[in-house]
Design an enzyme around this catalytic site. Structure first.
Site, PDB file in Angstrom:
ATOM      1  N   GLY A 113       0.848  -1.192   0.000  1.00  0.00           N
ATOM      2  CA  GLY A 113       0.000   0.000   0.000  1.00  0.00           C
ATOM      3  C   GLY A 113       0.878   1.234   0.000  1.00  0.00           C
ATOM      4  N   ARG A 114       0.375   2.292   0.621  1.00  0.00           N
ATOM      5  CA  ARG A 114       1.141   3.546   0.621  1.00  0.00           C
ATOM      6  C   ARG A 114       2.479   3.394   1.334  1.00  0.00           C
ATOM      7  NH1 ARG A 114      -4.589   5.807   1.766  1.00  0.00           N
ATOM      8  NH2 ARG A 114      -4.361   4.112   3.240  1.00  0.00           N
ATOM      9  N   ILE A 115       2.435   2.840   2.567  1.00  0.00           N
ATOM     10  CA  ILE A 115       3.669   2.763   3.350  1.00  0.00           C
ATOM     11  C   ILE A 115       4.618   1.730   2.753  1.00  0.00           C
ATOM     12  CG2 ILE A 115       4.664   2.306   5.622  1.00  0.00           C
ATOM     13  CD1 ILE A 115       1.944   3.236   6.828  1.00  0.00           C
ATOM     14  N   ARG A 152      -2.650  -8.181  -1.954  1.00  0.00           N
ATOM     15  CA  ARG A 152      -3.925  -8.705  -2.422  1.00  0.00           C
ATOM     16  C   ARG A 152      -4.122  -8.441  -3.908  1.00  0.00           C
ATOM     17  NH1 ARG A 152      -8.617  -6.771   1.480  1.00  0.00           N
ATOM     18  NH2 ARG A 152      -7.726  -4.834   0.768  1.00  0.00           N
ATOM     19  N   ALA A 204       4.184  -2.654  11.313  1.00  0.00           N
ATOM     20  CA  ALA A 204       2.740  -2.686  11.022  1.00  0.00           C
ATOM     21  C   ALA A 204       1.957  -2.952  12.315  1.00  0.00           C
ATOM     22  CB  ALA A 204       2.454  -3.727   9.949  1.00  0.00           C
ATOM     23  N   ARG A 205       1.738  -4.227  12.611  1.00  0.00           N
ATOM     24  CA  ARG A 205       1.095  -4.620  13.863  1.00  0.00           C
ATOM     25  C   ARG A 205       1.699  -5.944  14.293  1.00  0.00           C
ATOM     26  NH1 ARG A 205      -0.303  -0.163  13.949  1.00  0.00           N
ATOM     27  NH2 ARG A 205      -2.397   0.726  14.035  1.00  0.00           N
ATOM     28  N   GLU A 262       1.332  -5.511  22.922  1.00  0.00           N
ATOM     29  CA  GLU A 262       1.745  -4.155  23.245  1.00  0.00           C
ATOM     30  C   GLU A 262       0.873  -3.519  24.330  1.00  0.00           C
ATOM     31  OE1 GLU A 262       2.692  -2.550  19.338  1.00  0.00           O
ATOM     32  OE2 GLU A 262       2.267  -0.582  20.195  1.00  0.00           O
ATOM     33  N   HIS A 285       7.024   1.620  19.249  1.00  0.00           N
ATOM     34  CA  HIS A 285       5.955   2.034  18.325  1.00  0.00           C
ATOM     35  C   HIS A 285       6.123   3.498  17.903  1.00  0.00           C
ATOM     36  CE1 HIS A 285       1.592   0.925  17.049  1.00  0.00           C
ATOM     37  NE2 HIS A 285       2.111   1.802  16.221  1.00  0.00           N
ATOM     38  N   GLY A 340       6.604   4.530  14.601  1.00  0.00           N
ATOM     39  CA  GLY A 340       6.433   4.698  13.152  1.00  0.00           C
ATOM     40  C   GLY A 340       6.135   6.122  12.700  1.00  0.00           C
TER      41      GLY A 340
HETATM   42  C1  GLV Z   1       0.201   3.589  14.072  1.00  0.00           C
HETATM   43  O1  GLV Z   1       0.463   2.465  14.381  1.00  0.00           O
HETATM   44  C2  GLV Z   1      -0.823   3.937  13.137  1.00  0.00           C
HETATM   45  O2  GLV Z   1      -1.616   3.069  12.753  1.00  0.00           O
HETATM   46  O3  GLV Z   1      -0.892   5.119  12.764  1.00  0.00           O
HETATM   47  C1  GLV Z   2      -1.118   2.815   4.919  1.00  0.00           C
HETATM   48  O1  GLV Z   2      -1.609   3.914   4.845  1.00  0.00           O
HETATM   49  C2  GLV Z   2      -0.784   2.035   3.767  1.00  0.00           C
HETATM   50  O2  GLV Z   2      -1.608   2.028   2.839  1.00  0.00           O
HETATM   51  O3  GLV Z   2       0.282   1.424   3.735  1.00  0.00           O
END
Ligand code: GLV
Ligand code: GLV
Length: 318
Positions: free
Chosen positions: A154-156, A176, A235-236, A265, A283, A285
């Site tokens: 995705g974006r990140i 996906r 991410a998570r 977490e 965390h 990011g």
């Molecule tokens: C941080 O984890 C966010 O989702 O912005």
């Molecule tokens: C989050 O904004 C992503 O699309 O990676």
């Protein structure tokens, strides 16, 4: 109208809401509100700005009959039951785009710190153990001409891929849907996850947490990694089998891992502290001054738009 803000956000956004005539109720402590306290504070709120630690579920929505909008101060929104909110006519918004560069930078920082053993070098210096240049001291991994596997383009994930392409890495991705732009720009190759795990020298996770991605990087996937592989997670925690990853690090079945997020977490698996081949961050990011200011502004604009009967800038679609 009352807006509940559940944490200490940059002040400018709150000030603007106040100036627009909203009454602000802000939770000023570092510890998140308990679910009971959150329900109590939300009971007469028209809007909320929430943090990832706040669970917005059926019980909270039930307790907050006036609520029209929840603006999550994050891009991820796995803390929110979007379906339940939508069913009650509560709009959910997040903060996409504005934190993409910051998060991609942090993932790159973890990747480089792991590859070049930056923390081990720093620890050695602080321990007074630097006795001079040595041909075999703290040898790391070269990134150039290696393959980065981006899980979630995705974006990140795309921004991270661009950064690592700048270090001379080949880009593979799992997503996906096809990301033709990434393929065109970087010659990125789309792979199945198992194939990506087998081929990548560096794996970085960039999928949102959902029922579809929980445990996506399973023990079996981790077992497919090369012994020289580096894993980075901004991410998570729940996207990867953390225990299997820790076992692989402990037994040196992979080279290193950089963590910004954790399964439980803010409680960490104590085994992590025993490992020298990990980098552990709290965390961070999106944690740049610039990004957090823009996130606060965006969250405030989302709240104000919905309360004014307008379309918010960044709604979450269920
Ligand atoms: C941080 O984890 C966010 O989702 O912005
Ligand atoms: C989050 O904004 C992503 O699309 O990676």
């Amino acid at each position: 109208m009352k807006v509940l803000i559940t944490g200490k956000l940059p002040a400018a956004a709150e000030e603007r809401l106040r100036q627009s005539g909203y009454e602000i109720d802000r939770h000023d402590e570092d510890a998140p509100l308990t679910p009971e306290a959150l329900r109590e504070r939300a009971k007469d709120a028209d809007g909320m700005i929430t943090l990832l630690a706040d669970k917005i579920d059926e019980a909270l929505l039930e307790a907050a009959p006036r609520l029209k909008v929840v603006a999550n101060y994050a891009v991820g929104y796995n803390n929110i039951d979007v379906k339940a909110a939508t069913a009650r006519g509560v709009t959910i918004t997040n903060t996409p785009d504005v934190l993409t560069a910051a998060t991609a930078d942090l993932a790159a920082a973890l990747a480089l710190a792991c590859a070049r053993r930056v923390l081990e070098g720093d620890a050695l210096m602080r321990a007074g153990k630097f006795t001079g240049w040595k041909p075999d001291m703290l040898l790391g991994a070269e990134l150039e001409d290696k393959t980065v596997g981006v899980v979630g383009a995705g974006r990140i994930g795309s921004a991270f891929a661009r950064r690592m392409a700048g270090f001379g890495m080949r880009v593979a991705y799992f997503n996906r849907s096809r990301n033709e732009r990434l393929e065109r720009e970087l010659g990125a190759e789309r792979l199945e996850l198992a194939e990506l795990m087998r081929r990548a020298d560096l794996v970085s996770l960039h999928v949102p947490l959902s029922e579809e991605t929980r445990g996506l990087v399973s023990a079996e996937m981790i077992a497919a990694l090369k012994p020289t592989a580096i894993v980075v997670n901004t991410a998570r925690g729940e996207v990867i089998d953390e225990k299997a990853l820790i076992d692989a690090l402990k037994n040196r079945r992979i080279f290193a891992a950089g963590f910004d997020v954790y399964e439980n977490e803010p409680n960490l698996n104590p085994d992590l502290f025993e490992l020298t081949n990990v980098v552990l961050l709290p965390h961070l990011g999106s944690a740049t001054k610039e990004t957090r200011d823009v996130m606060a502004d965006l969250a405030a604009r989302n709240v104000a738009a919905v309360l004014n009967g307008e379309t918010p800038p960044t709604p979450v679609e269920e």
